[in-house]
Design a protein around this motif. Structure first.
Motif, mmCIF file in Angstrom:
data_model
loop_
_atom_site.group_PDB
_atom_site.id
_atom_site.type_symbol
_atom_site.label_atom_id
_atom_site.label_comp_id
_atom_site.label_asym_id
_atom_site.label_seq_id
_atom_site.Cartn_x
_atom_site.Cartn_y
_atom_site.Cartn_z
ATOM 1 N N ASP A 1 -3.546 0.469 -16.809
ATOM 2 C CA ASP A 1 -4.889 -0.420 -16.304
ATOM 3 C C ASP A 1 -5.177 -1.393 -17.215
ATOM 4 O OD1 ASP A 1 -4.983 1.531 -14.226
ATOM 5 O OD2 ASP A 1 -6.759 2.324 -14.952
ATOM 6 N N LYS B 1 -10.305 0.943 -21.686
ATOM 7 C CA LYS B 1 -11.325 1.378 -20.748
ATOM 8 C C LYS B 1 -10.922 2.136 -19.641
ATOM 9 C CE LYS B 1 -15.054 -1.116 -21.340
ATOM 10 N NZ LYS B 1 -15.167 -1.430 -22.973
ATOM 11 N N GLY B 2 -9.586 2.096 -19.118
ATOM 12 C CA GLY B 2 -9.230 2.567 -17.854
ATOM 13 C C GLY B 2 -8.240 3.895 -18.238
ATOM 14 N N ALA B 3 -7.202 4.135 -17.327
ATOM 15 C CA ALA B 3 -6.290 4.934 -17.754
ATOM 16 C C ALA B 3 -4.680 4.571 -17.481
ATOM 17 C CB ALA B 3 -6.238 6.144 -16.346
ATOM 18 N N ARG C 1 0.848 -1.222 -0.124
ATOM 19 C CA ARG C 1 -0.150 -0.062 0.039
ATOM 20 C C ARG C 1 0.882 1.003 0.017
ATOM 21 N NH1 ARG C 1 -1.845 1.172 4.247
ATOM 22 N NH2 ARG C 1 -1.460 -1.098 5.528
ATOM 23 N N LEU C 2 2.022 1.243 0.829
ATOM 24 C CA LEU C 2 2.755 2.428 0.901
ATOM 25 C C LEU C 2 4.215 1.949 0.332
ATOM 26 C CD1 LEU C 2 1.870 3.463 4.525
ATOM 27 C CD2 LEU C 2 1.210 4.654 2.456
ATOM 28 N N LEU D 1 -2.362 11.747 -14.550
ATOM 29 C CA LEU D 1 -3.423 10.687 -14.912
ATOM 30 C C LEU D 1 -4.101 10.762 -16.219
ATOM 31 C CD1 LEU D 1 -5.001 10.186 -11.383
ATOM 32 C CD2 LEU D 1 -4.731 8.240 -13.104
ATOM 33 N N LEU D 2 -3.773 9.851 -17.015
ATOM 34 C CA LEU D 2 -4.346 9.990 -18.569
ATOM 35 C C LEU D 2 -5.352 8.833 -18.772
ATOM 36 C CD1 LEU D 2 -0.699 10.193 -20.109
ATOM 37 C CD2 LEU D 2 -1.934 12.088 -18.894
ATOM 38 N N PRO D 3 -6.661 9.573 -18.725
ATOM 39 C CA PRO D 3 -7.799 8.452 -18.963
ATOM 40 C C PRO D 3 -7.730 8.098 -20.654
ATOM 41 C CG PRO D 3 -8.740 10.570 -18.663
ATOM 42 C CD PRO D 3 -7.172 10.778 -18.406
ATOM 43 N N SER E 1 -4.254 0.105 -11.393
ATOM 44 C CA SER E 1 -5.354 0.521 -10.678
ATOM 45 C C SER E 1 -6.114 -0.510 -9.977
ATOM 46 C CB SER E 1 -6.253 1.762 -10.964
ATOM 47 O OG SER E 1 -7.116 1.321 -11.888
ATOM 48 N N GLU E 2 -6.429 -1.686 -10.927
ATOM 49 C CA GLU E 2 -7.238 -2.687 -10.344
ATOM 50 C C GLU E 2 -6.478 -3.631 -8.989
ATOM 51 O OE1 GLU E 2 -6.510 -2.203 -13.520
ATOM 52 O OE2 GLU E 2 -8.214 -1.746 -14.506
ATOM 53 N N LEU F 1 0.080 1.392 -7.082
ATOM 54 C CA LEU F 1 0.982 2.696 -7.140
ATOM 55 C C LEU F 1 2.007 2.460 -5.931
ATOM 56 C CD1 LEU F 1 1.265 5.584 -7.906
ATOM 57 C CD2 LEU F 1 -0.335 6.172 -6.118
#
Lengths: 310, 310
Positions: free
Chosen positions: B221, B239-241, B171-172, B272-274, B197-198, B202
């Motif tokens: 993603d 679909k994602g980014a 997580r960190l 963040l590029l969708p 992101s799923e 990060l």
């Protein structure tokens, strides 16, 4: 102690400059906890809160009105604070808006050295106290008496002026994925989110940043606290980290897209501050060389309190 | 077509400047897919891959050596590409390192208009082809012939030179939470992560950024692809980014802490590029006004291919 009628009817801004307060004023500190703070073992965060209130002899008041079971919440904190040696701990009981305007409640607030705001629902808390005497008294306590204010989970979210109230943890930021309301306003330049990395809330916080690009986003992990010493420093304590998201120089497509559409966000600055780090200036306002230049503006924005309300 | 013996024994750098290649060379494109791309419905990503290879008549070769079941993986893509009208599709079969040095395999690679690299384990793929004729042939194909190269999941991770191979999704960010190895090297300035992101990756990508602060981190993603047109542009489809993490101006405590300790990272830039966005220059190298200045350096770094290997 100043008479509550004087406090609640005078102009707080004028009172703030009165020599009466200059003498008794302490540095107002905020202890912003991401929820699920340790209550059984080392209790690093709650212990520090007690210390910042002035130690075991401090008058600590617990505001559990955000909780759907305020009595149980108060009992929990009463026990923990007693265990930490606190001898004068009492609840601030606000079951309804009448109570929020009662002398009993404002007295409890005005006598406090430390006020602890429990978790629950930040909107429930604000609905009960918005524009009440209790709200005004909280501002007197923090701004004029320099009372230490701690908040956990919903109680942490409520400390900011632009208060995050709702919204699922979207993986990717979407326009208007989260709702904002008005909070207590002790932190003016940042929006606080809690249970942050545990619940994967970066997407949600970024959504909000796109709506309020002048604000910082502050994500506090569970069993972790951001301690703000007004005008001076921030510190991260506990187990996790504090994530600061700074979108002030960002480009986003927020104004060009529909509600719930995917946000494009370019040039967001991210600061990851794990527990054990302290960032601030000395008494003369000179930055500690340990504070990277890239973080200074954000620290400045965090240590600047909101205006006095009431 | 150039004789494979010439290609695999000559200096590729010299060949690259030969007029022979100048004539037949196309723009090398990369289609970097975050895994789980749609194979049944609109197939936006695989359809675009076919298009970039030259359309249904293109010679598409599938490299499924990253998979523990390469035959099944090949069958899957064979069926999808057939369904998309591709008439000349064949597998690049590399069960062992002998095969990686065989004429059959290098011929398959050198004749390709498009090479698709399946998912699986990026380390399995690299162990099979590292410093083999097949590896050299892949570089000839991409750099000299301008073959389009697509990779999904492990096949996407393998496209970068500094290849992320393992590490839980912390997580960190923690020092050395993830392991790096050497990949194919078509993307020189970025480390690619997938299922981004799923799987909440990060933290893991930031861990790696602290180790390689000169690299960009690129998180793709699922059912999403970053299309890189060398020297010119990037585009996000699906679909994602795509999340780009840029730590080049960051302050981190990486060099001061123990392995697995929590990282302090200050001043990381996040983009963040969708899907649906395209960022690049025109043929004369002028930036489209739609590309925010804050993103240009990162785009530049992504469209610059790695050096020719072999």
């Amino acid at each position: 102690m100043i008479d509550r009628r004087v406090l609640l009817t005078s102009s707080l801004t004028m009172l703030a400059s009165s020599p009466l307060f200059a003498r008794q004023r302490r540095i107002g500190r905020l202890v912003i906890i991401g929820g699920a703070e340790d209550k059984l073992r080392d209790r690093v965060i709650l212990r520090r809160f007690v210390e910042l209130c002035g130690g075991p002899a401090a008058r600590i008041r617990v505001l559990s009105a955000a909780s759907s079971e305020p009595q149980a919440s108060w009992e929990t904190y009463r026990a923990v604070f007693a265990d930490l040696g606190v001898t004068d701990c009492a609840p601030i009981e606000i079951p309804d808006r009448d109570a929020a305007n009662s002398a009993a409640v404002t007295d409890r607030i005005l006598e406090a050295d430390g006020i602890f705001i429990s978790g629950g629902d930040q909107r429930r808390l604000m609905n009960l106290i918005w524009e009440s005497d209790a709200f005004r008294a909280l501002h007197v306590a923090f701004h004029l008496r320099g009372c230490c204010v701690g908040g956990t989970s919903a109680g942490a979210a409520a400390l900011s002026r632009h208060m995050l109230v709702q919204g699922e943890a979207t993986r990717l930021p979407e326009k208007e994925a989260a709702e904002l309301d008005i909070g207590l306003g002790f932190v003016a330049g940042a929006i606080i989110d809690q249970h942050f990395s545990e619940r994967g809330r970066l997407g949600r916080l970024l959504s909000v940043m796109a709506q309020r690009p002048q604000m910082l986003g502050v994500g506090v992990d569970e069993d972790t606290a951001l301690v703000i010493e007004r005008g001076q420093s921030i510190e991260v304590i506990g187990k996790g980290a504090v994530t600061i998201v700074d979108g002030r120089a960002m480009h986003s497509n927020h104004d060009e897209i529909e509600s719930r559409a995917r946000l494009e966000m370019i040039g967001v600055r991210l600061h990851l501050l794990p527990a054990g780090h302290h960032y601030g200036t000395d008494a003369r306002g000179r930055w500690s060389p340990k504070v990277p230049v890239a973080l200074r503006e954000a620290v400045d924005q965090l240590v600047t309190p909101g205006p006095i309300r009431g």
